[in-house]
Design a protein around this motif. Structure first.
Motif, PDB file in Angstrom:
ATOM      1  N   GLU A  68       0.826  -1.205   0.000  1.00  0.00           N
ATOM      2  CA  GLU A  68       0.000   0.000   0.000  1.00  0.00           C
ATOM      3  C   GLU A  68       0.869   1.268   0.000  1.00  0.00           C
ATOM      4  O   GLU A  68       0.617   2.214  -0.760  1.00  0.00           O
ATOM      5  CB  GLU A  68      -0.936   0.004   1.209  1.00  0.00           C
ATOM      6  CG  GLU A  68      -2.049  -1.031   1.116  1.00  0.00           C
ATOM      7  CD  GLU A  68      -3.132  -0.812   2.159  1.00  0.00           C
ATOM      8  OE1 GLU A  68      -3.604   0.329   2.295  1.00  0.00           O
ATOM      9  OE2 GLU A  68      -3.504  -1.783   2.842  1.00  0.00           O
ATOM     10  N   ILE A  69       1.875   1.285   0.847  1.00  0.00           N
ATOM     11  CA  ILE A  69       2.736   2.463   0.935  1.00  0.00           C
ATOM     12  C   ILE A  69       3.553   2.641  -0.342  1.00  0.00           C
ATOM     13  O   ILE A  69       3.709   3.761  -0.851  1.00  0.00           O
ATOM     14  CB  ILE A  69       3.657   2.358   2.169  1.00  0.00           C
ATOM     15  CG1 ILE A  69       2.809   2.448   3.443  1.00  0.00           C
ATOM     16  CG2 ILE A  69       4.720   3.454   2.156  1.00  0.00           C
ATOM     17  CD1 ILE A  69       3.570   2.182   4.712  1.00  0.00           C
ATOM     18  N   HIS A  70       4.042   1.533  -0.894  1.00  0.00           N
ATOM     19  CA  HIS A  70       4.766   1.617  -2.162  1.00  0.00           C
ATOM     20  C   HIS A  70       3.837   2.115  -3.272  1.00  0.00           C
ATOM     21  O   HIS A  70       4.268   2.897  -4.142  1.00  0.00           O
ATOM     22  CB  HIS A  70       5.344   0.250  -2.539  1.00  0.00           C
ATOM     23  CG  HIS A  70       6.062   0.257  -3.861  1.00  0.00           C
ATOM     24  ND1 HIS A  70       7.332   0.771  -4.019  1.00  0.00           N
ATOM     25  CD2 HIS A  70       5.664  -0.159  -5.091  1.00  0.00           C
ATOM     26  CE1 HIS A  70       7.699   0.658  -5.282  1.00  0.00           C
ATOM     27  NE2 HIS A  70       6.703   0.096  -5.956  1.00  0.00           N
ATOM     28  N   SER A  71       2.571   1.694  -3.233  1.00  0.00           N
ATOM     29  CA  SER A  71       1.605   2.147  -4.243  1.00  0.00           C
ATOM     30  C   SER A  71       1.418   3.656  -4.177  1.00  0.00           C
ATOM     31  O   SER A  71       1.354   4.339  -5.209  1.00  0.00           O
ATOM     32  CB  SER A  71       0.257   1.446  -4.033  1.00  0.00           C
ATOM     33  OG  SER A  71       0.379   0.047  -4.209  1.00  0.00           O
ATOM     34  N   ILE A  72       1.357   4.191  -2.947  1.00  0.00           N
ATOM     35  CA  ILE A  72       1.214   5.637  -2.779  1.00  0.00           C
ATOM     36  C   ILE A  72       2.392   6.370  -3.423  1.00  0.00           C
ATOM     37  O   ILE A  72       2.222   7.349  -4.160  1.00  0.00           O
ATOM     38  CB  ILE A  72       1.120   5.996  -1.278  1.00  0.00           C
ATOM     39  CG1 ILE A  72      -0.153   5.423  -0.659  1.00  0.00           C
ATOM     40  CG2 ILE A  72       1.194   7.512  -1.087  1.00  0.00           C
ATOM     41  CD1 ILE A  72      -1.417   6.012  -1.169  1.00  0.00           C
ATOM     42  N   ASN A  73       3.603   5.885  -3.139  1.00  0.00           N
ATOM     43  CA  ASN A  73       4.795   6.520  -3.714  1.00  0.00           C
ATOM     44  C   ASN A  73       4.771   6.460  -5.238  1.00  0.00           C
ATOM     45  O   ASN A  73       5.144   7.426  -5.923  1.00  0.00           O
ATOM     46  CB  ASN A  73       6.062   5.838  -3.189  1.00  0.00           C
ATOM     47  CG  ASN A  73       6.232   6.036  -1.692  1.00  0.00           C
ATOM     48  OD1 ASN A  73       5.725   7.001  -1.130  1.00  0.00           O
ATOM     49  ND2 ASN A  73       6.936   5.119  -1.043  1.00  0.00           N
ATOM     50  N   THR A  74       4.345   5.315  -5.770  1.00  0.00           N
ATOM     51  CA  THR A  74       4.247   5.143  -7.221  1.00  0.00           C
ATOM     52  C   THR A  74       3.264   6.144  -7.821  1.00  0.00           C
ATOM     53  O   THR A  74       3.535   6.775  -8.858  1.00  0.00           O
ATOM     54  CB  THR A  74       3.813   3.710  -7.563  1.00  0.00           C
ATOM     55  OG1 THR A  74       4.746   2.779  -7.014  1.00  0.00           O
ATOM     56  CG2 THR A  74       3.723   3.502  -9.072  1.00  0.00           C
ATOM     57  N   HIS A  75       2.112   6.298  -7.163  1.00  0.00           N
ATOM     58  CA  HIS A  75       1.090   7.231  -7.655  1.00  0.00           C
ATOM     59  C   HIS A  75       1.614   8.667  -7.661  1.00  0.00           C
ATOM     60  O   HIS A  75       1.397   9.410  -8.622  1.00  0.00           O
ATOM     61  CB  HIS A  75      -0.162   7.162  -6.777  1.00  0.00           C
ATOM     62  CG  HIS A  75      -0.858   5.837  -6.809  1.00  0.00           C
ATOM     63  ND1 HIS A  75      -0.984   5.090  -7.951  1.00  0.00           N
ATOM     64  CD2 HIS A  75      -1.499   5.132  -5.833  1.00  0.00           C
ATOM     65  CE1 HIS A  75      -1.664   3.977  -7.688  1.00  0.00           C
ATOM     66  NE2 HIS A  75      -1.980   3.992  -6.406  1.00  0.00           N
ATOM     67  N   LEU A  76       2.289   9.057  -6.586  1.00  0.00           N
ATOM     68  CA  LEU A  76       2.759  10.437  -6.477  1.00  0.00           C
ATOM     69  C   LEU A  76       3.791  10.757  -7.558  1.00  0.00           C
ATOM     70  O   LEU A  76       3.752  11.838  -8.167  1.00  0.00           O
ATOM     71  CB  LEU A  76       3.347  10.683  -5.089  1.00  0.00           C
ATOM     72  CG  LEU A  76       2.349  10.633  -3.915  1.00  0.00           C
ATOM     73  CD1 LEU A  76       3.078  10.808  -2.586  1.00  0.00           C
ATOM     74  CD2 LEU A  76       1.272  11.696  -4.070  1.00  0.00           C
ATOM     75  N   LYS A  77       4.698   9.812  -7.800  1.00  0.00           N
ATOM     76  CA  LYS A  77       5.703  10.027  -8.847  1.00  0.00           C
ATOM     77  C   LYS A  77       5.042  10.118 -10.215  1.00  0.00           C
ATOM     78  O   LYS A  77       5.383  10.980 -11.035  1.00  0.00           O
ATOM     79  CB  LYS A  77       6.724   8.884  -8.834  1.00  0.00           C
ATOM     80  CG  LYS A  77       7.623   8.860  -7.609  1.00  0.00           C
ATOM     81  CD  LYS A  77       8.540   7.641  -7.644  1.00  0.00           C
ATOM     82  CE  LYS A  77       9.402   7.550  -6.388  1.00  0.00           C
ATOM     83  NZ  LYS A  77      10.229   6.323  -6.373  1.00  0.00           N
ATOM     84  N   ARG A  78       4.102   9.227 -10.466  1.00  0.00           N
ATOM     85  CA  ARG A  78       3.442   9.201 -11.768  1.00  0.00           C
ATOM     86  C   ARG A  78       2.600  10.458 -11.986  1.00  0.00           C
ATOM     87  O   ARG A  78       2.581  11.032 -13.083  1.00  0.00           O
ATOM     88  CB  ARG A  78       2.552   7.947 -11.864  1.00  0.00           C
ATOM     89  CG  ARG A  78       1.860   7.770 -13.211  1.00  0.00           C
ATOM     90  CD  ARG A  78       2.837   7.487 -14.313  1.00  0.00           C
ATOM     91  NE  ARG A  78       2.156   7.290 -15.584  1.00  0.00           N
ATOM     92  CZ  ARG A  78       2.767   7.234 -16.758  1.00  0.00           C
ATOM     93  NH1 ARG A  78       4.082   7.370 -16.826  1.00  0.00           N
ATOM     94  NH2 ARG A  78       2.081   7.038 -17.857  1.00  0.00           N
TER      95      ARG A  78
END
Length: 606
Positions: A68-78
């Motif tokens: 979940e936390i990695h997904s958040i980071n991925t979303h923010l970068k994208r």
């Protein structure tokens, strides 16, 4: 295989192979994009590409929070790379939010590094893990709110705990589960559920997002139910490179929309049924009724135009007669159909249809009526029982939101009416009516006589409005709104003022009539003389091209009403300004736009 899957997932995290998708969320009123929900997917060549399997495996391996936390980071970068604007909805489970792995300060720092303000971020609490202990969860959410973030709950109505979550968490946004949206145009129960959700949301001050919009019919129905925002495949699917502007097809669709939020149309009652050709033998129709026990009525059509209807009951009565089957079995259905069945346009308001049926029929007509489109082509069938239910629901809702003193529509319905007209690209005139010197009158004579004045003003406004065109609402206290579509609105306003000027004295005792007012104490404790009560009317001419919501209209009308009150006695103040550009002030601002022409002060009427 499970070991390989776990290693594969961990490797995908390390190598940033998870895929970030974005699905737009649009305003229900304008269909303009207001933000995006971020969604995660596994690599396309993996069995756990789907989020359901990805998170199921992650939880099995004890790495759910990490995903979940990695997904958040991925979303923010994208999001930063794509340059997306507006709100960003990020999914997090209650397990992750309350875990030691989720650190609020680290999260807000990541937001800042990604160039997104916390007040643009909505934490969407997923239904995957229902909240077990609300006290610590609410404390964490309060910390997030203190940082400027907003909270949403997902899939309202999908799980046993969602209503309690709504009650305990008091989120800023609530997403209605797609179950309630699917085929909502054909299901009055679903419409009532959504309507109830919206009423609760208004009472507690949160916004409603309807998920799963897939058809035009669902879109139009949900738009009519006070929902704030929309999301679904009809608007756009989740994509790696999401749309940044509302598709032209959708803008055109919204521009052509004829839905009315306050006046439910017959289209909402429309259902499909069997259609038959005029020359079909009666016996063949009887066979169709026999084979399909759920079939109750058939419509005879020719060249897409309805000629009449035949019900199961009427056919059974015909065949139950002594020679009915033998006489009519081989004859065409056109000979036995009811060619006097009620035919009504799908754009007809249900209230008007109900009045038409009850006013023009001494006996109850057939239990079904035929619905046609604007070209008088067959659209479907409606039933009296559905009409009765819809009218009852409408009247109950109207009564619930009416002012209890005057029984005129209150703030909710006033706002709906304005937004409905703007959405339908209809210009109108809004008259804000306020009573001058009402407080000292009320303080002197008591609330009972004050209520008499308020009721009479409500009746006065209604009498001088055109029933079929205009709308009278009671904001509260001594404030009223009239939405005019009648072309002689100015003359109507002047007649209202003339009538009140000639009759206001009768509300007073003789001694006050003789001196022309009331001596009373003001809010500062000073003795003042207050003139006879009068009405001030501030008028704005609302062009749908220059206003987008009731909030903008309310902001301007409040200022114009203040201008009217600057003139003593019964006064009419007409705002002649032209609003050429989009508003730059928000709904909280009391400032008037600068792009105006001068006000014609000769339009002040005493």
């Amino acid at each position: 295989m499970t070991v390989d899957s776990e290693k594969s997932i961990l490797k995908a995290i390390k190598e940033n192979k998870l895929i970030s998708l974005f699905q737009p969320i649009v305003s229900a009123n304008s269909l303009e994009i207001v933000g995006y929900e971020a969604l995660i997917r596994g690599p396309s060549d993996k069995a756990w590409h789907s989020p359901q399997l990805l998170f199921s495996l992650a939880e099995q391996y004890g790495i759910g929070n990490r995903i979940e936390i990695h997904s958040i980071n991925t979303h923010l970068k994208r999001r930063k790379k794509l340059g997306l604007q507006g709100m960003l909805f990020l999914n997090l489970s209650s397990f992750c939010i309350s875990s030691s792995e989720f650190v609020i300060s680290e999260f807000t720092n990541r937001l800042k590094r990604s160039g997104i303000s916390p007040d643009q971020v909505v934490i969407e609490i997923t239904e995957r893990h229902p909240v077990q202990d609300f006290i610590p969860m609410i404390s964490i959410l309060d910390e997030l709110r203190e940082q400027g973030l907003k909270i949403a709950i997902d899939d309202l109505g999908a799980g046993y705990s969602s209503l309690r979550q709504w009650s305990e968490i008091r989120p800023d946004y609530v997403k209605i589960d797609g179950h309630f949206i699917q085929n909502i145009h054909e299901d009055s129960v679903k419409r009532q559920f959504v309507r109830s959700f919206c009423e609760i949301a208004i009472d507690i001050g949160c916004s409603i997002i309807a998920e799963g919009i897939e058809t035009v019919e669902e879109l139009e129905t949900v738009q009519s139910l006070e929902v704030d925002y929309l999301q679904g495949y009809l608007i756009a699917r989740p994509q790696r490179k999401p749309i940044k502007h509302t598709p032209a097809r959708l803008r055109q669709l919204n521009g052509n929309s004829t839905f009315l939020s306050n006046d439910l149309q017959v289209r909402a009652l429309c259902k499909p049924t069997l259609t038959i050709a005029p020359q079909l033998p009666v016996r063949a129709l009887a066979d169709k009724f026999y084979q399909d026990k759920s079939l109750h009525v058939a419509v005879v059509i020719e060249n897409n135009k309805p000629l009449g209807i035949i019900t199961r009951n009427s056919l059974q009565q015909l065949f139950s007669s002594h020679y009915g089957r033998d006489l009519y079995g081989r004859k065409p259905v056109v000979l036995i159909m009811n060619d006097e069945a009620i035919t009504v346009s799908e754009e007809t308001e249900i209230e008007r249809l109900s009045n038409q049926i009850t006013d023009n029929n001494d006996t109850l007509p057939d239990e079904y009526f035929v619905i046609v489109d604007k070209n008088e082509k067959y659209a479907g069938i409606g039933s009296l029982i559905d009409l009765l239910r819809a009218v009852t629901d409408y009247r109950i809702t109207a009564a619930r939101h009416a002012n209890p003193l005057t029984m005129l529509p209150g703030n909710l319905r006033i706002n709906q009416q304005i937004d409905t007209l703007l959405s339908a690209k209809t210009s109108f005139v809004l008259a804000y009516c306020d009573v001058d010197n009402f407080k000292p009158f009320n303080d002197t004579y008591g609330y009972a006589r004050g209520d008499d004045v308020i009721r009479e003003i409500g009746q006065l406004l209604a009498r001088h409005s055109q029933l079929e065109q205009d709308f009278v609402g009671h904001i509260g206290g001594d404030d009223f709104i009239v939405i005019f579509r009648s072309i002689d609105w100015e003359a109507r306003c002047r007649r209202i003022l003339d009538h009140f000027k000639n009759h206001a004295l009768r509300f007073y005792d003789e001694k006050h009539r003789e001196c022309g007012g009331i001596p009373a104490t003001d809010r500062s404790g000073n003795q003042q003389f207050y003139d006879i009560i009068s009405i001030s009317i501030g008028v704005i001419q609302v062009n749908y091209k220059h206003f987008t919501s009731h909030k903008e209209v309310a902001s301007i009308s409040s200022e114009v009403k203040k201008q009217a009150k600057k003139t003593k006695g019964n006064s009419l103040f007409i705002d002649r300004r032209s609003y050429q550009d989009t508003f730059t002030t928000d709904s909280q601002s009391s400032e008037l736009p600068n792009n105006v022409v001068s006000i014609n002060h000769s339009d002040i009427y005493k």
